[in-house]
Design a protein around this motif. Structure first.
Motif, short mmCIF file in Angstrom:
data_model
loop_
_atom_site.label_atom_id
_atom_site.label_comp_id
_atom_site.label_asym_id
_atom_site.label_seq_id
_atom_site.Cartn_x
_atom_site.Cartn_y
_atom_site.Cartn_z
N LEU A 30 -6.68 48.08 71.98
CA LEU A 30 -5.71 47.20 71.35
C LEU A 30 -5.81 47.35 69.84
N TYR A 31 -4.70 47.66 69.22
CA TYR A 31 -4.64 47.77 67.76
C TYR A 31 -3.80 46.61 67.23
N SER A 32 -4.21 46.06 66.10
CA SER A 32 -3.45 44.98 65.47
C SER A 32 -3.27 45.27 63.99
N GLN A 33 -2.24 44.71 63.44
CA GLN A 33 -1.94 44.91 62.03
C GLN A 33 -1.46 43.59 61.44
N LYS A 34 -2.09 43.17 60.37
CA LYS A 34 -1.72 41.95 59.67
C LYS A 34 -0.97 42.31 58.39
N SER A 35 -0.01 41.48 58.05
CA SER A 35 0.73 41.70 56.81
C SER A 35 1.07 40.36 56.18
N ALA A 36 1.14 40.36 54.87
CA ALA A 36 1.49 39.16 54.12
C ALA A 36 2.39 39.57 52.96
N ASN A 37 3.26 38.67 52.55
CA ASN A 37 4.13 38.97 51.43
C ASN A 37 4.41 37.71 50.63
N MET A 38 4.65 37.90 49.35
CA MET A 38 5.08 36.80 48.48
C MET A 38 6.24 37.32 47.64
N GLN A 39 7.16 36.42 47.31
CA GLN A 39 8.36 36.83 46.60
C GLN A 39 8.79 35.75 45.62
N VAL A 40 9.17 36.18 44.43
CA VAL A 40 9.69 35.29 43.40
C VAL A 40 11.00 35.89 42.89
N SER A 41 12.05 35.10 42.86
CA SER A 41 13.33 35.58 42.38
C SER A 41 14.01 34.51 41.55
N ARG A 42 14.95 34.95 40.75
CA ARG A 42 15.69 34.01 39.90
C ARG A 42 17.11 34.53 39.71
N MET A 43 18.07 33.64 39.78
CA MET A 43 19.46 33.95 39.49
C MET A 43 19.87 33.23 38.22
N PHE A 44 20.38 34.00 37.24
CA PHE A 44 20.82 33.34 36.01
C PHE A 44 21.99 34.12 35.41
N ILE A 45 22.68 33.48 34.50
CA ILE A 45 23.85 34.06 33.86
C ILE A 45 23.55 34.23 32.38
N SER A 46 23.81 35.42 31.84
CA SER A 46 23.54 35.69 30.43
C SER A 46 24.69 35.17 29.57
N ALA A 47 24.50 35.29 28.25
CA ALA A 47 25.52 34.83 27.33
C ALA A 47 26.82 35.61 27.47
N SER A 48 26.74 36.85 27.94
CA SER A 48 27.94 37.68 28.12
C SER A 48 28.52 37.55 29.52
N SER A 49 28.15 36.46 30.24
CA SER A 49 28.67 36.17 31.58
C SER A 49 28.28 37.23 32.61
N LEU A 50 27.12 37.83 32.43
CA LEU A 50 26.58 38.75 33.42
C LEU A 50 25.63 37.99 34.33
N PHE A 51 25.77 38.19 35.63
CA PHE A 51 24.86 37.60 36.59
C PHE A 51 23.66 38.53 36.77
N PHE A 52 22.45 37.99 36.58
CA PHE A 52 21.22 38.76 36.78
C PHE A 52 20.42 38.14 37.93
N GLU A 53 19.81 38.98 38.74
CA GLU A 53 18.94 38.48 39.80
C GLU A 53 17.74 39.41 39.95
N PRO A 54 16.68 39.18 39.20
CA PRO A 54 15.45 39.97 39.38
C PRO A 54 14.62 39.37 40.52
N VAL A 55 13.99 40.25 41.28
CA VAL A 55 13.14 39.84 42.41
C VAL A 55 11.84 40.62 42.32
N PHE A 56 10.72 39.91 42.38
CA PHE A 56 9.40 40.55 42.44
C PHE A 56 8.79 40.20 43.79
N GLN A 57 8.21 41.21 44.43
CA GLN A 57 7.61 41.00 45.73
C GLN A 57 6.29 41.76 45.82
N GLY A 58 5.29 41.12 46.39
CA GLY A 58 4.02 41.76 46.67
C GLY A 58 3.79 41.77 48.17
#
Length: 220
Positions: A30-58
């Motif tokens: 029997l083989y097993s595999q564990k995994s974990a993840n974390m994620q941080v994201s943000r949605m914001f609008i710049s002064a030039s009305s551009l929508f930005f959405e950066p996402v960081f994940q480990g």
């Protein structure tokens, strides 16, 4: 066990999860595999009305270590969202499965426990048009993979670099107040540089057409 936390303004999202899977072939351990993840994201609008959405994940996978991943999307809209241009750049890793690593079916297939995660860069550029009578979009898609997995003989190995290029077009037109017709087409080209072969399961041309109809429901 996935968990997601939204801030009151919904600008920030924080999430995480844990997963464990097991595999046992015929007459195998029997083989097993564990995994974990974390994620941080943000949605914001710049002064030039551009929508930005950066996402960081480990992401952490037992036996394969911890690796960072991330993506950033940019979107510009005109006319209350009727016309939009968007792009997205992401870096991710595609992990081998337990079957890839440990399965053994006689001499027909022998897993490779030394497989490495694929490193994947993906870029998308496109535009979309939305009207009350319908909508249409076109996207250019490019992906570069390093340590791509491929079948060789009776096992799976890591090869060098490879790429996938694609052009996607889709549209939907309303022909009645609750009925619409749609069509989408994809042209793609792929290549594994070390072998000169193409990716399996990626057709050069794919086309889908259909009709959508939504029923009006007056009661719950």
């Amino acid at each position: 066990f996935p968990v997601t936390i939204h801030t009151p303004s919904n600008d920030w999202k924080v999430g995480g999860g844990f997963r464990e899977v097991g595999f046992q072939g015929l007459g195998q351990s029997l083989y097993s595999q564990k995994s974990a993840n974390m994620q941080v994201s943000r949605m914001f609008i710049s002064a030039s009305s551009l929508f930005f959405e950066p996402v960081f994940q480990g992401v952490w996978v037992s036996g394969l270590g911890w690796n960072p991943q991330g993506t950033v999307g940019v979107r510009k809209e005109w006319g209350l969202g009727e016309l939009a241009v968007f792009s997205r750049l992401s870096f991710s890793r595609k992990y081998p499965t337990l079957i890839d690593r440990f399965a053994r079916y006689g001499d027909f297939y022998v897993g490779n426990p030394n497989l490495k995660p694929e490193k994947v860069w993906t870029g998308i550029l496109g535009f979309e048009l939305k009207k009350t009578s319908g909508e249409a979009s076109v996207q250019v898609y490019a992906q570069q993979r390093h340590e791509v997995r491929a079948v060789e003989g009776n096992s799976v190995i890591n090869l060098g670099d490879s790429y996938i290029l694609g052009l996607l077009a889709s549209g939907q037109w309303r022909v009645y107040k609750r009925a619409s017709v749609f069509h989408s087409s994809t042209l793609s080209q792929s290549r594994i540089l070390q072998t000169g072969g193409v990716f399996p399961y990626i057709p050069q041309y794919l086309s889908v057409s259909g009709v959508r109809y939504s029923f009006e429901i007056t009661q719950v």
